[in-house]
Design a protein around this motif. Sequence first.
Motif, PDB file in Angstrom:
ATOM      1  N   THR A 144       0.827  -1.203   0.000  1.00  0.00           N
ATOM      2  CA  THR A 144       0.000   0.000   0.000  1.00  0.00           C
ATOM      3  C   THR A 144       0.860   1.251   0.000  1.00  0.00           C
ATOM      4  O   THR A 144       0.590   2.218  -0.733  1.00  0.00           O
ATOM      5  N   VAL A 147       2.436   1.751  -3.529  1.00  0.00           N
ATOM      6  CA  VAL A 147       1.516   2.150  -4.588  1.00  0.00           C
ATOM      7  C   VAL A 147       1.040   3.590  -4.379  1.00  0.00           C
ATOM      8  O   VAL A 147       0.903   4.355  -5.345  1.00  0.00           O
ATOM      9  N   ALA A 183       2.124   2.005 -10.842  1.00  0.00           N
ATOM     10  CA  ALA A 183       2.061   1.971  -9.380  1.00  0.00           C
ATOM     11  C   ALA A 183       1.702   0.575  -8.878  1.00  0.00           C
ATOM     12  O   ALA A 183       2.265   0.094  -7.894  1.00  0.00           O
ATOM     13  N   LEU A 184       0.770  -0.099  -9.550  1.00  0.00           N
ATOM     14  CA  LEU A 184       0.402  -1.455  -9.153  1.00  0.00           C
ATOM     15  C   LEU A 184       1.584  -2.408  -9.317  1.00  0.00           C
ATOM     16  O   LEU A 184       1.815  -3.284  -8.461  1.00  0.00           O
ATOM     17  N   THR A 185       2.326  -2.236 -10.399  1.00  0.00           N
ATOM     18  CA  THR A 185       3.523  -3.070 -10.608  1.00  0.00           C
ATOM     19  C   THR A 185       4.543  -2.823  -9.501  1.00  0.00           C
ATOM     20  O   THR A 185       5.144  -3.770  -8.975  1.00  0.00           O
ATOM     21  N   THR A 186       4.720  -1.568  -9.123  1.00  0.00           N
ATOM     22  CA  THR A 186       5.657  -1.232  -8.047  1.00  0.00           C
ATOM     23  C   THR A 186       5.228  -1.848  -6.726  1.00  0.00           C
ATOM     24  O   THR A 186       6.050  -2.382  -5.975  1.00  0.00           O
ATOM     25  N   GLY A 187       3.931  -1.796  -6.442  1.00  0.00           N
ATOM     26  CA  GLY A 187       3.437  -2.345  -5.194  1.00  0.00           C
ATOM     27  C   GLY A 187       3.539  -3.853  -5.106  1.00  0.00           C
ATOM     28  O   GLY A 187       3.724  -4.411  -4.019  1.00  0.00           O
ATOM     29  N   VAL A 239      -3.021  -3.666  -2.700  1.00  0.00           N
ATOM     30  CA  VAL A 239      -2.425  -2.803  -3.722  1.00  0.00           C
ATOM     31  C   VAL A 239      -3.488  -2.298  -4.691  1.00  0.00           C
ATOM     32  O   VAL A 239      -3.537  -1.103  -5.020  1.00  0.00           O
ATOM     33  N   GLY A 243      -4.618   1.541  -4.992  1.00  0.00           N
ATOM     34  CA  GLY A 243      -4.427   2.209  -6.277  1.00  0.00           C
ATOM     35  C   GLY A 243      -5.705   2.832  -6.803  1.00  0.00           C
ATOM     36  O   GLY A 243      -5.724   4.005  -7.200  1.00  0.00           O
TER      37      GLY A 243
END
Length: 265
Positions: A144, A147, A183-187, A239, A243
């Motif tokens: 969390t 993201v 952002a989802l990929t990073t999280g 996540v 997001g």
Amino acid sequence: MSYVELSFWDLALAALLLIANGVVSVWFRLGLERTLAVSALRMVIQLSIVALALKFIFTLDAPIWTILFGLFMTAAAAFEVVSRQERRIMGPLALALGAGAPFFAGLLATMFAAIAVIGPEPWYAPRYVLPIFGMMLGNALSGTTLVLDAMTSGVVRERPAIEARLALGAGRYEALDAILRRALTTGLMPILTAMAATGVVSLPGMMTGQILAGIDPVSAAKYQVMIMFLIAGSTGIAVVGAGLGSVLLLTDERHRLRLDRLAKA
């Protein structure tokens, strides 16, 4: 098999490695020796308090104490989410999102594990529920945080492009689609990396602890596989929730970008 009881002298010997880190900090003038000392002291105090609290809760075996301790963990997680943001979203809804996404994901994964997978008697036994919830909450918290940080930094960085899409008639989710996907990929990246490295590069903490406590390695591996699957699921839920929620908070009902809701860096 039985585990080896650790004495305070054993812990003091282990702390010598931390002192070595302090020497490195002084030698290279990093200025981290105070931070190392405070962090180590804080860790010892926190773990001591939690251990005594869990011992008390395990003895009582009452659902109300399990719930209260879980809510306390959630409140601490919400504080961590807010404090780790470089540019946090202001307002109570942002705090609710930071606490709600990890809490809901952790609670869902914990109940699934307790009711459908492990099945202890009773299913709400704190000895099972609280450790599992803590692992789910901690990993969902990390996802969390990542993201939300990626979303806030992304909208600031790409403000002209986002506002251009909105001006051309795109909805807020369409305008922020590329930032949201990144952002989802990073999280999700930390748990994906952890699963790929588990067993080859590292032995996870739970499995290592069980082995040191005398549990058969095969049984410990089974528990670790279950935990990794649960962590992956709960992190994914948290996540995605964080997001999508951040898109709503960074825009308004008229599909305008609202960077005024961000605190200063």
